[in-house]
Scaffold this active site. Structure first.
Site, mmCIF file in Angstrom:
data_model
loop_
_atom_site.group_PDB
_atom_site.id
_atom_site.type_symbol
_atom_site.label_atom_id
_atom_site.label_comp_id
_atom_site.label_asym_id
_atom_site.label_seq_id
_atom_site.Cartn_x
_atom_site.Cartn_y
_atom_site.Cartn_z
ATOM 1 N N HIS A 153 -2.464 11.223 7.585
ATOM 2 C CA HIS A 153 -1.731 9.961 7.570
ATOM 3 C C HIS A 153 -0.090 10.421 7.569
ATOM 4 O O HIS A 153 0.195 11.146 6.667
ATOM 5 C CB HIS A 153 -1.869 9.012 6.682
ATOM 6 C CG HIS A 153 -1.112 7.730 6.730
ATOM 7 N ND1 HIS A 153 -1.201 6.902 7.800
ATOM 8 C CD2 HIS A 153 -0.336 6.976 5.919
ATOM 9 C CE1 HIS A 153 -0.725 5.631 7.784
ATOM 10 N NE2 HIS A 153 -0.251 5.676 6.454
ATOM 11 N N ARG A 187 -5.520 4.684 14.459
ATOM 12 C CA ARG A 187 -5.530 3.555 13.643
ATOM 13 C C ARG A 187 -4.479 2.612 13.869
ATOM 14 O O ARG A 187 -3.107 2.738 13.186
ATOM 15 C CB ARG A 187 -5.625 3.799 12.167
ATOM 16 C CG ARG A 187 -6.507 5.223 11.870
ATOM 17 C CD ARG A 187 -6.551 5.539 10.635
ATOM 18 N NE ARG A 187 -5.442 6.028 9.983
ATOM 19 C CZ ARG A 187 -5.060 7.289 10.100
ATOM 20 N NH1 ARG A 187 -5.525 8.437 10.631
ATOM 21 N NH2 ARG A 187 -3.648 7.784 9.685
ATOM 22 N N TYR A 241 16.366 -27.491 -8.622
ATOM 23 C CA TYR A 241 16.449 -27.019 -9.835
ATOM 24 C C TYR A 241 17.787 -26.581 -10.216
ATOM 25 O O TYR A 241 18.281 -25.373 -9.264
ATOM 26 C CB TYR A 241 15.412 -25.881 -10.169
ATOM 27 C CG TYR A 241 14.047 -27.054 -10.378
ATOM 28 C CD1 TYR A 241 13.930 -27.969 -11.342
ATOM 29 C CD2 TYR A 241 12.876 -26.362 -9.460
ATOM 30 C CE1 TYR A 241 12.622 -28.494 -11.498
ATOM 31 C CE2 TYR A 241 11.811 -27.201 -9.447
ATOM 32 C CZ TYR A 241 11.470 -27.995 -10.484
ATOM 33 O OH TYR A 241 10.512 -28.752 -10.531
HETATM 34 C C1 LIG Z 1 -2.256 0.830 6.927
HETATM 35 C C2 LIG Z 1 -2.788 2.187 7.413
HETATM 36 C C3 LIG Z 1 -2.730 2.446 8.694
HETATM 37 C C4 LIG Z 1 -1.909 1.462 9.756
HETATM 38 O O1 LIG Z 1 -0.701 1.502 9.827
HETATM 39 P P1 LIG Z 1 0.484 0.571 10.711
HETATM 40 O O2 LIG Z 1 1.731 0.930 10.359
HETATM 41 O O3 LIG Z 1 0.121 -0.866 10.224
HETATM 42 O O4 LIG Z 1 -0.193 0.959 12.002
HETATM 43 C C5 LIG Z 1 -3.115 3.447 9.248
HETATM 44 N N1 LIG Z 1 -3.442 4.622 8.730
HETATM 45 C C6 LIG Z 1 -3.552 4.212 7.258
HETATM 46 C C7 LIG Z 1 -4.303 5.486 6.261
HETATM 47 C C8 LIG Z 1 -3.139 3.225 6.562
HETATM 48 O O5 LIG Z 1 -3.241 2.947 5.406
#
Ligand SMILES: *Cc1c(COP(=O)(O)O)cnc(C)c1O
Length: 372
Positions: A170, A223, A268
């Site tokens: 990631h 993803r 408030y």
């Molecule tokens: C949330 C997440 C994504 C998606 O990320 P975006 O920026 O919303 O596209 C992809 N991979 C992992 C490991 C994530 O935690």
């Protein structure tokens, strides 16, 4: 929290927008690359199950979620495609993972050893599907070195109860103009790939930002998260590769409109006092709906005109200064388009000093999600 249908406050979700965003992404992908729709956190506040069904129709072939419960929700709703849980699931829950035929993430050797013990006792006929997570510079979860990864692969392949289904990493800066750190992570991952003599079914590195702005990404699956909902992952830093159509609008109606003389306190704490005779409207949305007290001073749209939120935002209602009288029932837009004007989630995020991801997630469960 009970979903409040009997009130004009709604999040409208446009199916067409989600479809448009996914289809445009798929068109850009190499043929063999699949798109998994990320529907964690209730589909970034849009509604996970409904969004998942739209994503499927648009061409997604699998899903990513953050937690085991989110994965189970999709299965219970009839989703049969692959589902990957991105975060760590404790080995004590593995019977559920197998029952629901889920894929999960492995990030440490200790986890593998504990899982093997649990799996021996379960004696399942189907293997546990695992995606090995590599930490190439996010510093969150994952194996750090090639040796650790090789060891994990050997462990999984030696187990009768496990299947090595995926390998992934990631990126932490894919949404930034400066690509140096992205390159460093990418190099680490590709170097690792070059050392392996075989690869699993899925190799994946791309969140939305990587898919949009890094042509050289690695893998056969992406993803795809925030961009599917029509939000630019970078905020304003990078230009959209193709038009991302925002899927969510947040709307309500005026429930009372009155003209107040000068010197009257609103809300408030009397933090706003009418400086002169003013029209004030009341809108049934407040911080319990996720419209935080910090939204005081921001604005809503009424008949295309910007109307400031005056006085403190209450739990269930807020007040706005109107340029003139409007009838009760007039539409109020908090996010989205209204007669040629528009409030984007990005603008809301900037007012709050945060990112739109957080704005999407903060709209509470009390607000019904209506799919159009
Ligand atoms: C949330 C997440 C994504 C998606 O990320 P975006 O920026 O919303 O596209 C992809 N991979 C992992 C490991 C994530 O935690």
């Amino acid at each position: 929290m009970v979903v409040t249908y009997h009130r004009p406050t709604r999040a409208l979700i446009h199916r067409k927008a989600i479809e448009h965003n996914i289809k445009n992404e798929i068109m850009r992908l190499p043929k063999e690359t699949e798109l998994f729709a990320v529907v964690k956190a209730e589909g970034y506040g849009h509604g996970a199950v409904a969004t998942a069904h739209i994503a499927l129709e648009a061409g997604a072939t699998g899903f990513c979620v953050a937690t085991l419960d989110e994965a189970i929700e999709l299965r219970e709703a009839g989703i049969t495609e692959p589902i990957l849980v991105l975060s760590v699931v404790f080995p004590s829950y593995l019977s559920l993972v197998l029952d629901y035929d889920l894929s999960i993430t492995v990030a440490t050797k200790e986890w593998l050893e504990q899982a093997e013990d649990v799996l021996k006792d379960l004696n399942s006929e189907l293997p546990l599907k695992l995606h090995i997570k590599v930490d190439t510079g996010m510093g969150r979860i994952g194996f750090l070195t090639e040796a650790e990864v090789q060891d994990a692969i050997a462990f999984i392949e030696a187990s009768k109860h496990m299947l090595w289904e995926g390998l992934f990493t990631h990126f932490s800066t894919a949404d930034e103009l400066d690509t140096a750190y992205w390159e460093r992570q990418n190099t680490r991952f590709t170097n690792l790939l070059n050392q392996l003599d075989h690869l699993p079914r899925y190799v994946h590195t791309s969140n939305s930002a990587t898919a949009l702005w890094h042509e050289g990404f690695t893998g056969n699956m992406i993803r795809f998260g925030v961009a599917m909902y029509g939000l630019n992952p970078s905020g304003r830093e990078l230009e959209e590769t193709y038009f991302l159509e925002p899927a969510l609008e947040l709307v309500s109606e005026l429930i009372q409109v009155k003209e107040l003389p000068a010197g009257e306190g609103i809300g408030y704490g009397e933090t706003y006092v009418t400086p002169e005779k003013e029209w004030i409207g009341t809108v049934p949305i407040g911080y319990a709906d996720g419209w935080l007290r910090k939204m005081q001073g921001f604005y809503v749209l009424v008949e295309g005109e910007a109307c400031e939120v005056v006085g403190r935002v209450c739990m269930d209602q807020l007040m706005v200064r109107l340029p003139r009288s409007f009838t009760v029932g007039t539409k109020v837009t908090l996010i989205g388009k209204n007669q040629g004007a528009e409030i984007s989630m990005q603008e809301v995020a900037e007012h709050l000093g945060t990112i739109h991801y957080e704005v999407a997630c903060m709209i509470s469960e009390r607000v019904p999600r209506i799919f159009l």
